[in-house]
Design a protein around this motif. Structure first.
Motif, PDB file in Angstrom:
ATOM      1  N   PHE A 192       0.837  -1.209   0.000  1.00 45.06           N
ATOM      2  CA  PHE A 192       0.000   0.000   0.000  1.00 45.06           C
ATOM      3  C   PHE A 192       0.866   1.252   0.000  1.00 45.06           C
ATOM      4  O   PHE A 192       0.642   2.181  -0.779  1.00 45.06           O
ATOM      5  N   LEU A 193       1.864   1.285   0.880  1.00 47.67           N
ATOM      6  CA  LEU A 193       2.747   2.454   0.963  1.00 47.67           C
ATOM      7  C   LEU A 193       3.504   2.660  -0.342  1.00 47.67           C
ATOM      8  O   LEU A 193       3.606   3.783  -0.847  1.00 47.67           O
ATOM      9  N   LEU A 194       4.039   1.581  -0.907  1.00 49.82           N
ATOM     10  CA  LEU A 194       4.829   1.698  -2.121  1.00 49.82           C
ATOM     11  C   LEU A 194       3.971   2.121  -3.315  1.00 49.82           C
ATOM     12  O   LEU A 194       4.398   2.919  -4.154  1.00 49.82           O
ATOM     13  N   PHE A 195       2.754   1.581  -3.386  1.00 49.16           N
ATOM     14  CA  PHE A 195       1.869   1.971  -4.482  1.00 49.16           C
ATOM     15  C   PHE A 195       1.485   3.448  -4.368  1.00 49.16           C
ATOM     16  O   PHE A 195       1.460   4.171  -5.368  1.00 49.16           O
ATOM     17  N   PHE A 196       1.202   3.888  -3.169  1.00 48.13           N
ATOM     18  CA  PHE A 196       0.849   5.290  -2.945  1.00 48.13           C
ATOM     19  C   PHE A 196       2.004   6.182  -3.371  1.00 48.13           C
ATOM     20  O   PHE A 196       1.810   7.178  -4.100  1.00 48.13           O
ATOM     21  N   GLY A 197       3.204   5.855  -2.922  1.00 51.31           N
ATOM     22  CA  GLY A 197       4.362   6.671  -3.274  1.00 51.31           C
ATOM     23  C   GLY A 197       4.622   6.686  -4.762  1.00 51.31           C
ATOM     24  O   GLY A 197       4.913   7.742  -5.345  1.00 51.31           O
ATOM     25  N   THR A 198       4.494   5.520  -5.406  1.00 51.20           N
ATOM     26  CA  THR A 198       4.717   5.446  -6.851  1.00 51.20           C
ATOM     27  C   THR A 198       3.675   6.257  -7.614  1.00 51.20           C
ATOM     28  O   THR A 198       3.993   6.957  -8.584  1.00 51.20           O
ATOM     29  N   SER A 199       2.431   6.195  -7.171  1.00 49.02           N
ATOM     30  CA  SER A 199       1.360   6.940  -7.844  1.00 49.02           C
ATOM     31  C   SER A 199       1.579   8.446  -7.740  1.00 49.02           C
ATOM     32  O   SER A 199       1.179   9.199  -8.633  1.00 49.02           O
ATOM     33  N   MET A 200       2.207   8.894  -6.673  1.00 48.14           N
ATOM     34  CA  MET A 200       2.490  10.322  -6.525  1.00 48.14           C
ATOM     35  C   MET A 200       3.618  10.786  -7.449  1.00 48.14           C
ATOM     36  O   MET A 200       3.773  11.981  -7.697  1.00 48.14           O
ATOM     37  N   SER A 201       4.410   9.845  -7.975  1.00 45.94           N
ATOM     38  CA  SER A 201       5.586  10.225  -8.764  1.00 45.94           C
ATOM     39  C   SER A 201       5.355  10.134 -10.268  1.00 45.94           C
ATOM     40  O   SER A 201       6.271  10.385 -11.054  1.00 45.94           O
ATOM     41  N   ILE A 202       4.136   9.793 -10.718  1.00 46.13           N
ATOM     42  CA  ILE A 202       3.853   9.589 -12.132  1.00 46.13           C
ATOM     43  C   ILE A 202       3.822  10.921 -12.882  1.00 46.13           C
ATOM     44  O   ILE A 202       3.379  11.945 -12.364  1.00 46.13           O
ATOM     45  N   THR A 203       4.283  10.895 -14.141  1.00 45.29           N
ATOM     46  CA  THR A 203       4.121  12.006 -15.076  1.00 45.29           C
ATOM     47  C   THR A 203       3.469  11.477 -16.344  1.00 45.29           C
ATOM     48  O   THR A 203       3.801  10.387 -16.799  1.00 45.29           O
ATOM     49  N   ALA A 204       2.540  12.252 -16.922  1.00 43.23           N
ATOM     50  CA  ALA A 204       1.828  11.809 -18.126  1.00 43.23           C
ATOM     51  C   ALA A 204       2.588  12.261 -19.364  1.00 43.23           C
ATOM     52  O   ALA A 204       2.416  13.392 -19.836  1.00 43.23           O
ATOM     53  N   PHE A 205       3.436  11.393 -19.898  1.00 44.68           N
ATOM     54  CA  PHE A 205       4.239  11.759 -21.062  1.00 44.68           C
ATOM     55  C   PHE A 205       3.387  12.105 -22.288  1.00 44.68           C
ATOM     56  O   PHE A 205       3.620  13.135 -22.930  1.00 44.68           O
ATOM     57  N   PRO A 206       2.375  11.290 -22.665  1.00 46.05           N
ATOM     58  CA  PRO A 206       1.602  11.615 -23.879  1.00 46.05           C
ATOM     59  C   PRO A 206       0.856  12.952 -23.771  1.00 46.05           C
ATOM     60  O   PRO A 206       0.812  13.719 -24.735  1.00 46.05           O
ATOM     61  N   VAL A 207       0.253  13.219 -22.617  1.00 38.32           N
ATOM     62  CA  VAL A 207      -0.462  14.483 -22.439  1.00 38.32           C
ATOM     63  C   VAL A 207       0.522  15.649 -22.460  1.00 38.32           C
ATOM     64  O   VAL A 207       0.241  16.712 -23.023  1.00 38.32           O
TER      65      VAL A 207
END
Length: 473
Positions: A192-207
């Motif tokens: 849960f902690l790792l998924f939360f942290g990873t989701s906060m670090s995403i960038t939308a390259f195509p957009v």
């Protein structure tokens, strides 16, 4: 005498075409075997999954087709409105999909919402939406700027790592305080902690590509640097996400080992066997119209098969599609044409994905003061960690403050990629519907603010605007 010989044998000095080496035939046969094996393995899982669409009776089909048409029409309308407001089309499509769900239409006209989109229709709409996302992620993998990553130097590496590591760490700390309230009981604390942290670090390259193109920044040095930084960050984030999902799918450390072993095997086969096989097929298709059509179908099937294989392994379908997209040879004209043809089809049906997200969302989850405060805190942490870190690292690498802030604004764009990730987390049970709504709200805010802030910064007016990325390493 020599002249006579030449007259008698006029073709002896002619250049003869090179003969095909026997080894070429063996390599071609091996390429066909590899491609057929990968596609066959994937279809074993994909056919039963998507074959469920064929189980719909005529009464359901007659409701399914109008529902699809309505979702696409509303999504296109929302996208048009967004472009008129100088926002990415995806923003309007997101809002339209959410509006069709219980959060808006279901609040004001629940009878109409249930009549248009009955519960038995949602799984079938979800299958079409899943196809759209599979090919979206496949094209995302094919569009990752790997050529920029090879020659981008220490600055891009520092920016890419920083804009992932700090938001990840901040998300991790935030998740520690939220775990007691928002962590599903079936998920371990560490995943849960790792998924939360990873989701906060995403960038939308195509957009981000579309936003930079709208501001005429694609060909500037700061635009190229932003794309390269986002590319590095995306590669790191996706790798982290694969590990997190593998951990979440296993009940114990020992249970993760078979999943990891299968994933390593599939990755190895994709990189060492499928990649050269596709390269050989697509090289031959460059000058053969018939083979060109066949190779297009092969790429479509390989993307679906890769998704089906990783789904069978227990990771998620998007990872297989992403991996196949990454190994596709970018320099081939067939791949470039595929990006236009398949990409056009994906854009048409992508509103189905947003609608399925809207059907699973309930804004009512944010009615309590605690939920609103937590959601606001997530948005603040997401923005400050991305923008602040990237701005600071950019300044330390001798960019101007304006350029550094521009990079921070660019990588803060989360867009559709973030929705794909958190939707995967919701479907796998890593996060619950309440946290999912908060992530969607954070995605909308961070994506909406990107275009206006870039316009305010006026990055295209910098004097060094046309220098290539590698020139300031």
């Amino acid at each position: 005498m020599m002249a006579a010989d030449c007259q008698e044998n006029p073709d002896q000095n002619a250049v003869t075409p090179p003969r095909r080496k026997p080894a070429d035939g063996v390599r071609n046969a091996a390429a066909v075997v590899v491609i057929v094996a990968v596609v066959s393995a994937g279809m074993i899982h994909a056919v039963p999954t998507f074959g469920q669409l064929g189980t719909m009776g005529w009464p359901l089909v007659l409701r399914f087709l109008p529902a699809v048409a309505l979702i696409i029409a509303v999504g296109r309308l929302g996208g048009w409105v967004a472009t008129r407001c100088r926002q990415p089309r995806v923003i309007g499509e997101m809002a339209a999909g959410i509006a069709l769900g219980p959060s808006l239409l279901g609040q004001f006209a629940p009878e109409i919402q249930h009549a248009l989109f009955p519960a038995e229709l949602i799984p079938h709409l979800g299958l079409i939406a899943q196809l759209a996302i599979i090919y979206f992620v496949f094209l995302l993998g094919a569009d990752l700027p790997l050529e920029l990553l090879r020659g981008s130097g220490r600055r891009v590496a520092a920016l890419g790592v920083g804009m992932v590591a700090v938001p990840f760490a901040c998300g991790l700390l935030l998740a520690v305080g939220m775990a007691a309230t928002y962590r599903p009981d079936s998920v371990g604390l560490v995943p849960f902690l790792l998924f939360f942290g990873t989701s906060m670090s995403i960038t939308a390259f195509p957009v981000l590509v579309r936003i930079l193109a709208g501001h005429n920044l694609i060909r500037t040095r700061i635009g190229a640097l932003g794309l390269a930084t986002a590319g590095v960050g995306d590669v790191i984030s996706w790798c982290m996400l694969i590990v997190v999902v593998a951990m979440a799918q296993g009940d114990s450390a020992a249970a993760v080992i078979p999943t990891a072993a299968w994933l390593i095997l599939f990755t190895t086969v994709t990189l060492t066997a499928l990649r050269p096989a596709l390269r050989r097929l697509l090289a031959a298709a460059e000058s053969n119209a018939g083979l060109r059509r066949v190779s297009t179908a092969v790429l479509v099937l390989c993307a679906l098969s890769g998704a089906a294989i990783t789904d069978w392994i227990g990771i998620h379908a998007i990872f297989g599609a992403l991996l196949v997209g990454v190994v596709v040879p970018r320099e081939n004209s067939v791949v470039r044409d595929l990006g236009r043809t398949v990409g056009r089809g994906v854009n048409v049906i992508l509103p189905l994905f947003f609608a399925v997200i809207g059907f699973s969302m309930q804004i009512g989850f944010l009615r309590t003061t605690q939920d609103l405060l937590v959601c606001g805190l997530m948005i603040v942490v997401a923005i400050t960690s991305k923008v602040g870190t990237t701005t600071l690292v950019g300044r330390l690498t001798k960019l101007t403050w304006r350029e550094s802030a521009g990079l921070g604004v660019m990588v803060n764009c989360r867009g559709l990629t973030e929705l794909v990730v958190v939707a995967a987390g919701l479907s796998l049970g890593i996060i619950g519907p309440d946290l999912f709504v908060m992530f969607v709200a954070m995605t909308l805010v961070t994506t909406i603010m990107t275009g206006p802030l870039l316009g305010w910064l006026k990055l295209g007016e910098t004097k060094a605007g046309t220098q290539p990325v590698a020139s300031f390493v």
